[in-house]
Design a protein around this motif. Structure first.
Motif, PDB file in Angstrom:
ATOM      1  N   SER A  74      -3.407   7.927  -7.792  1.00 30.46           N
ATOM      2  CA  SER A  74      -3.704   7.155  -6.482  1.00 30.46           C
ATOM      3  C   SER A  74      -4.633   6.136  -6.351  1.00 30.46           C
ATOM      4  N   THR A 106       0.288  -1.152  -0.095  1.00 32.14           N
ATOM      5  CA  THR A 106      -0.292   0.202  -0.375  1.00 32.14           C
ATOM      6  C   THR A 106       0.757   1.278  -0.156  1.00 32.14           C
ATOM      7  N   PHE A 107       1.675   1.175   1.195  1.00 34.08           N
ATOM      8  CA  PHE A 107       2.518   2.549   0.760  1.00 34.08           C
ATOM      9  C   PHE A 107       3.233   2.501  -0.877  1.00 34.08           C
ATOM     10  N   LEU A 108       4.137   1.695  -1.583  1.00 30.25           N
ATOM     11  CA  LEU A 108       4.436   1.427  -2.880  1.00 30.25           C
ATOM     12  C   LEU A 108       3.398   2.201  -3.626  1.00 30.25           C
ATOM     13  N   LEU A 109       2.234   1.958  -3.717  1.00 30.06           N
ATOM     14  CA  LEU A 109       1.014   2.048  -4.454  1.00 30.06           C
ATOM     15  C   LEU A 109       1.005   3.447  -4.427  1.00 30.06           C
ATOM     16  N   ALA A 110       0.550   4.519  -2.998  1.00 32.11           N
ATOM     17  CA  ALA A 110       0.518   5.383  -3.047  1.00 32.11           C
ATOM     18  C   ALA A 110       1.335   6.123  -2.251  1.00 32.11           C
ATOM     19  N   LEU A 111       3.175   6.117  -2.632  1.00 27.79           N
ATOM     20  CA  LEU A 111       4.238   6.871  -2.226  1.00 27.79           C
ATOM     21  C   LEU A 111       3.841   7.065  -4.210  1.00 27.79           C
ATOM     22  N   VAL A 112       4.290   6.526  -4.915  1.00 28.23           N
ATOM     23  CA  VAL A 112       4.437   6.711  -6.349  1.00 28.23           C
ATOM     24  C   VAL A 112       3.551   7.191  -6.991  1.00 28.23           C
TER      25      VAL A 112
END
Lengths: 352, 331
Positions: free
Chosen positions: A96, A16-22
């Motif tokens: 997002s 989730t963090f990766l998908l939010a960060l990009v």
């Protein structure tokens, strides 16, 4: 929010963090590791690890071989030398992600709970927020709801004192039964489901104390500003143990353990009375040790759970429970009209 | 592991036509390294099944499409993540003030069963780049989910499967095993309730989570999608019950009971140190009133008087005699 800086334990949360960060990085163009960490309230290491992973990730592509153009790319000079992040090539991801049904439900239920706060927030703000969360979820939010909690009238005044940094004065009935005028520097309002508490610096005792809002009367917000207490460690636990705490051993059905809430200090995992015919699962009797400040609180707790709790030791705790229940039962043996307050504390805030 | 999941999401977002399972296992990072072109790949397939569940739980809409001419053929089933269903709609934005409220809402779950969900929701919020204004200072709200049944039941609710558990109804001699279709989890008066269809009677029932004994078992077969606003109607129903039940209590002035009970929502203070209180469940109220000991005397209803007296008598029975040490207790 100290708890938020803890690293993610689960792969799902890391993903989730990766998908939010990009999408954030794509949108912002250039950002320092420090700022990105502050924005997401994670450590700088978590940001660097994630960026290093993103930079070597991508899609199989036409050749199914993850060729250079099929991968994300970042400006390595900026990253290595200036600790800044710039994505120079992106694949697959733009925007997002939506909320999951449970994620949206958690925030919606949290908002329902907050509606009882005396903030100057229009009810429309809450409903529009809940609507946005529901629309932003990939499925219908789960059916989880929290009733607006009950708040005593004093919450608004206490909140006012916290917000303006003013000292508070009130009469407080301790669970020992004594009533005292208190002068405190309010620090924070805590809630525990439908119970509300004030965490405050008690000026007489020179220590942080927790007060139940529904035990305060004669509340007055003074004009005196509170002292600067800096970063006082308030702690998350509402009940702070003291050196003179009493350790009491209780026996109860394992399924009732949750009723003890924060009182449980240690749980003895041994099951009692679990004979060969006892059903599997957590249905046996267990012993636990709890710490209490005094017997006044304990006898109330035990009597309210008398369908399951037995005090094992100390003996004076057992005696206190018996006395408490006996005295209560005695009231039912008298005719109603003659029930009077025997040892009357007439100075107290009697009922009108 | 998150590398493999990340690669899977990227690959499925990038494909319009979808990828078959064989294509995924043989080409996507994290799978392809372990793929045997001529082998069975059962371990890898099981891994893929778990990964699918994992990313779906995060709200990633993983779609399957049949290959034209081969409906129902599992091997030719194609997987993809449709962009519009994946991406947060562009018109959903949050002001700094709204973000501050959402942060506080997430904080309320900090140690509850939904703490991971709320933390993930915050990551997604921050993804859209909203600046957080100052947090709403001075509050530490908490929603507790102390009942062990909350976690599995909220799982059952979001997976839309049945749940089975032993339930001890007050007055029943023993717990009874129930299998239900969960509809909603609601907290009312600080207690978690489950609204569900009891499969034995095919009717909606409300269960108190604190009366569930032992483990909750989840069913496997998915239930039909629900569309009702069960949470809202469950809360309304509990409110109606609360409104309809009134207890009359006499309190000793100046005591904890007098101060706290008189300030309850809906409490009305009457002459003669009497308080009228609304309640949803006589047994729960009786527990609480028994705890106040001699500070209260319940006047009515009669069932409540009896319930409180029983509790007081039980407290005396449990503590009247010296403790007999249970067998095997060594000190």
């Amino acid at each position: 929010m100290a708890a938020e800086a803890t690293p993610f334990t689960y792969a799902q949360d890391k993903l989730t963090f990766l998908l939010a960060l990009v999408p954030y990085l794509l949108d912002i163009g250039r950002v320092s590791v420090t700022d990105a960490a502050a924005h997401f309230q994670v450590t700088e290491k978590q940001i660097r690890d994630a960026v290093s992973l993103i930079a070597v990730s991508g899609v199989p592509g036409e050749t199914t071989q993850y060729q250079h153009g099929d991968l994300f790319d970042i400006s390595w000079d900026d990253f290595d030398e200036r600790d800044e992040i710039v994505i120079t090539h992106k694949v697959a991801l733009d925007d997002s992600p939506r909320f999951s049904a449970r994620e949206a439900a958690a925030l919606i239920a949290g908002l329902q709970y907050l509606q009882s706060l005396p903030e100057n927030v229009d009810g429309g703000v809450y409903s529009s927020l809940m609507d946005k969360l529901a629309r932003g979820a990939s499925e219908r939010p789960s059916q989880v709801a929290v009733a607006r909690s009950e708040t005593t009238g004093s919450l608004a005044e206490v909140r006012d004192a916290v917000a303006r940094g003013r000292r508070l004065e009130f009469d407080y009935l301790s669970s020992r039964g004594s009533q005292e005028r208190r002068l405190v520097d309010p620090l924070r309002i805590d809630s525990d489901d439908e119970n509300w508490y004030l965490r405050a610096w008690d000026r007489v005792r020179g220590a942080v104390r927790t007060f139940r809002l529904d035990r305060m009367t004669g509340l007055r917000v003074t004009d005196e500003p509170v002292d600067a207490h800096g970063e006082l460690p308030i702690g998350d636990s509402l009940f702070q143990g003291g050196d003179d705490d009493l350790v009491v051993t209780l026996e109860l059905d394992a399924t009732a353990l949750s009723m003890l809430g924060e009182f449980v200090a240690s749980v003895d995992p041994r099951r009692l009375d679990a004979g060969p015919d006892a059903p599997a699962g957590s249905s046996g009797r267990v012993r636990v040790r709890i710490r209490v400040a005094h017997l006044h609180g304990l006898k109330r707790l035990v009597t309210s759970l008398s369908w399951t709790v037995t005090v094992i030791e100390p003996a004076e705790a057992r005696a206190a429970v018996v006395d408490w229940a006996e005295e209560a039962l005695a009231r039912y043996r008298q005719p109603l009209d003659t029930v009077q307050d025997a040892g009357g504390n007439t100075a107290g805030p009697g009922l009108a | 592991m998150e590398e493999r999941l990340f690669s899977l999401v990227l690959a499925l977002l990038a494909t319009e036509a979808g990828l078959t399972k064989a294509e995924i296992l043989s080409t996507v990072q994290g799978y392809r390294q372990r793929y045997e072109p001529s082998g069975e790949n059962t371990t890898l397939e099981r891994q893929f099944e778990r990964d699918k569940d994992d990313i779906r739980e995060l709200g990633v809409p993983l779609e399957t499409i049949d290959t034209p001419g081969e409906p129902g053929n599992n091997q030719s089933l194609r997987y993809r993540i449709p962009r519009t269903a994946y991406e947060l709609p562009a018109d959903i934005t949050f002001s700094p003030a709204e973000t501050a409220l959402l942060n506080l809402a997430a904080m309320a779950w900090q140690e509850g069963s939904l703490s991971r969900e709320s933390r993930r929701a915050l990551l997604k919020l921050r993804s859209i780049g909203v600046e957080t204004s100052d947090p709403v200072l001075g509050y530490a709200p908490r929603i507790r989910t102390r009942d062990a049944a909350f976690g599995p039941l909220s799982d059952a609710l979001s997976k839309r499967v049945t749940a089975s558990f032993s339930y001890l109804k007050p007055g029943d001699p023993a717990a009874r095993y129930r299998t239900v279709e969960p509809l909603a989890l609601v907290q009312h008066q600080g207690r978690w309730h489950l609204k569900a269809i009891d499969q034995a009677v095919k009717q909606q029932r409300t269960f108190l989570l604190s009366r569930i004994t032992g483990a909750v078992k989840l069913g496997r077969l998915p239930l039909p999608a629900d569309t009702g606003s069960y949470a809202a109607s469950a809360l309304e129903e509990l409110d109606r019950i609360w409104e309809g039940n009134v207890a009359e209590i006499q309190v000793r002035p100046g005591t904890d009971a007098a101060v706290r009970l008189s300030r309850r929502r809906g409490a009305s203070v009457e002459p003669g140190d009497r308080i009228l209180l609304h309640f949803t469940d006589a047994n729960l109220l009786a527990d609480e009133l028994a705890g106040f000991g001699p500070e209260v005397r319940v006047i009515g209803p009669g069932t409540l008087v009896d319930a409180v007296v029983q509790r007081l008598e039980a407290a005396i029975r449990r503590h009247g005699d010296p403790v007999s040490a249970p067998a095997g207790e060594a000190r």
